[in-house]
Design an enzyme around this catalytic site. Sequence first.
Site, mmCIF file in Angstrom:
data_model
loop_
_atom_site.group_PDB
_atom_site.id
_atom_site.type_symbol
_atom_site.label_atom_id
_atom_site.label_comp_id
_atom_site.label_asym_id
_atom_site.label_seq_id
_atom_site.Cartn_x
_atom_site.Cartn_y
_atom_site.Cartn_z
ATOM 1 N N ASP A 20 -45.074 72.181 -49.284
ATOM 2 C CA ASP A 20 -45.423 70.764 -49.433
ATOM 3 C C ASP A 20 -46.882 70.482 -49.075
ATOM 4 O O ASP A 20 -47.211 69.392 -48.603
ATOM 5 C CB ASP A 20 -44.499 69.878 -48.572
ATOM 6 C CG ASP A 20 -43.034 70.199 -48.819
ATOM 7 O OD1 ASP A 20 -42.674 70.289 -49.994
ATOM 8 O OD2 ASP A 20 -42.271 70.367 -47.844
ATOM 9 N N LYS A 58 -49.768 71.555 -53.581
ATOM 10 C CA LYS A 58 -50.216 72.535 -54.580
ATOM 11 C C LYS A 58 -50.212 71.947 -55.987
ATOM 12 O O LYS A 58 -51.130 72.184 -56.755
ATOM 13 C CB LYS A 58 -49.295 73.767 -54.560
ATOM 14 C CG LYS A 58 -49.369 74.537 -53.253
ATOM 15 C CD LYS A 58 -48.368 75.667 -53.220
ATOM 16 C CE LYS A 58 -46.934 75.214 -53.043
ATOM 17 N NZ LYS A 58 -46.599 74.636 -51.732
ATOM 18 N N GLY A 71 -40.820 71.156 -55.174
ATOM 19 C CA GLY A 71 -41.015 69.830 -55.757
ATOM 20 C C GLY A 71 -42.508 69.578 -55.783
ATOM 21 O O GLY A 71 -43.092 69.251 -54.772
ATOM 22 N N GLN A 116 -43.427 76.801 -52.374
ATOM 23 C CA GLN A 116 -43.173 76.902 -50.923
ATOM 24 C C GLN A 116 -44.489 77.243 -50.202
ATOM 25 O O GLN A 116 -45.533 76.850 -50.677
ATOM 26 C CB GLN A 116 -42.075 77.918 -50.606
ATOM 27 C CG GLN A 116 -40.676 77.476 -51.031
ATOM 28 C CD GLN A 116 -40.402 77.702 -52.497
ATOM 29 O OE1 GLN A 116 -40.620 78.783 -53.012
ATOM 30 N NE2 GLN A 116 -39.925 76.689 -53.182
HETATM 31 P P1 IMP Z 1 -34.194 77.601 -49.822
HETATM 32 O O1 IMP Z 1 -35.462 78.080 -50.436
HETATM 33 O O2 IMP Z 1 -33.587 76.440 -50.542
HETATM 34 O O3 IMP Z 1 -33.217 78.716 -49.605
HETATM 35 O O4 IMP Z 1 -34.520 77.037 -48.342
HETATM 36 C C1 IMP Z 1 -34.993 77.871 -47.297
HETATM 37 C C2 IMP Z 1 -35.983 77.132 -46.412
HETATM 38 O O5 IMP Z 1 -37.182 76.886 -47.146
HETATM 39 C C3 IMP Z 1 -35.502 75.771 -45.939
HETATM 40 O O6 IMP Z 1 -36.041 75.521 -44.640
HETATM 41 C C4 IMP Z 1 -36.126 74.810 -46.924
HETATM 42 O O7 IMP Z 1 -36.297 73.508 -46.389
HETATM 43 C C5 IMP Z 1 -37.457 75.488 -47.164
HETATM 44 N N1 IMP Z 1 -38.021 75.187 -48.473
HETATM 45 C C6 IMP Z 1 -37.638 75.690 -49.669
HETATM 46 N N2 IMP Z 1 -38.398 75.203 -50.649
HETATM 47 C C7 IMP Z 1 -39.314 74.409 -50.082
HETATM 48 C C8 IMP Z 1 -40.418 73.657 -50.594
HETATM 49 O O8 IMP Z 1 -40.720 73.646 -51.784
HETATM 50 N N3 IMP Z 1 -41.123 72.960 -49.669
HETATM 51 C C9 IMP Z 1 -40.837 72.994 -48.342
HETATM 52 N N4 IMP Z 1 -39.834 73.688 -47.820
HETATM 53 C C10 IMP Z 1 -39.068 74.402 -48.690
#
Ligand code: IMP
Length: 419
Positions: free
Chosen positions: A13, A16, A40, A221
């Site tokens: 977040d 990017k 997102g 991420q």
């Molecule tokens: P997952 O990728 O949905 O398995 O989530 C694993 C961890 O990464 C969790 O703490 C999510 O909140 C975090 N996470 C996954 N995608 C994002 C992102 O695009 N932005 C911020 N945190 C993320």
Amino acid sequence: MQTDVLLGLQWGDEGKGKIVDVLTSNYDIIARFQGGPNAGHTLEFDGIKHVLHTIPSGIFHKGSINIIGNGVVIDPIIFENEIKSIDKLDMKISELLIAKKAHLILPTHKLLDAASEQAKGKNKIGSTLKGIGPTYMDKTGRNGLRVGDISAANFKDRYDKLKQKHIQILNFYDFDYEIWDLEEKWFASLETLKKFQHIESEHYLHKALKEGKKILAEGAQGTLLDIDFGSYPFVTSSNTITAGACTGLGISPNKIKDVFGIFKAYCTRVGSGPFPTELFDEVGKHMQKVGNEFGATTGRPRRCGWIDLPALKYAINVNGVTQLMMMKGDVISGLDKIKVCTHYHFNGEKINYLPFEANDGLIPIFEELPGWQEDLMQLQDLSDAPQSFHDYIRYLEKELETPISIVSVGPDRKQTFFR
Ligand code: IMP
């Protein structure tokens, strides 16, 4: 021949999507290399605010080619919704190509994600529940289904076989689920995925590089969520770092030139896991409110805190960052003091690096810098910014030993300054 990589240096977040959008006109191809709809990427332009989850952030720039790379995992239902919401904008979009080797998120992957999180209870990862972990598990477990498989005659059989395996695992969990509706939607949405050209992205990109095209590899991420180098197990399931651009697109390391590292002027995290500089006071609330720190994918409030230099230095090193880009400088306006974490107290010692035991309670040590009161969102030119803001930027550049080439002070393309 040039590929540049753009990625996040914190817990995601960082903004990017906005920077890809700003830089797109310098590139022929924008390629997403990892992650899936857990991302997102928010873009704001001409009064429009749009969030992308799977589609690269160059999609609104005429003339660019956008690629969803082999390292990405795709949920066809979310992809179809993304296409529908872009169609609603009634704008001309650029070309979108999809790697045949990208893996598919099945409805049962989402169920497994939810079941696993429920079973972990208070130790849950705080996943986005998009099925990311289970899909990458099937990829490395050599069971996955890929975009290039959709048209195969035995696709449905392979789907059923994998679904049965998932149902057996789900039976181990005390988890209620309903799959039929989801499954019907999933198969229907494959039709949208089929409408796009499916490519062998590695061949496509090698040819493009030979022809002198410029590629921007877009990460999702952030570095501290990397499966190898992040705050494991509170991470995502892919390599979010520069090396992930090589494996997620099929580009060799010697084709990479610049690495743009994006960071916020402060720090946020969504989901569980360690966050040494997290704030629980009014300043944290200020960051959350002014920065509108709510997840673009899940709507969850983001945890907020001060900038963390040892963590940023670590991220710069593992990525080989050549240029930094600082986002959301406007959010920390109006504070008397700006704090910067320079070291941690750990096991009775003062350290300036991120240790293996980073999950076990690092206590941040801060240096204080003067704040500024001016509203940076109104800036027409960076040279008009208050002295304390310039000092903050220079302090970070010196400590991080890397130039800050872009400073952003608001969500719009126009609130972005090159230095
Ligand atoms: P997952 O990728 O949905 O398995 O989530 C694993 C961890 O990464 C969790 O703490 C999510 O909140 C975090 N996470 C996954 N995608 C994002 C992102 O695009 N932005 C911020 N945190 C993320």
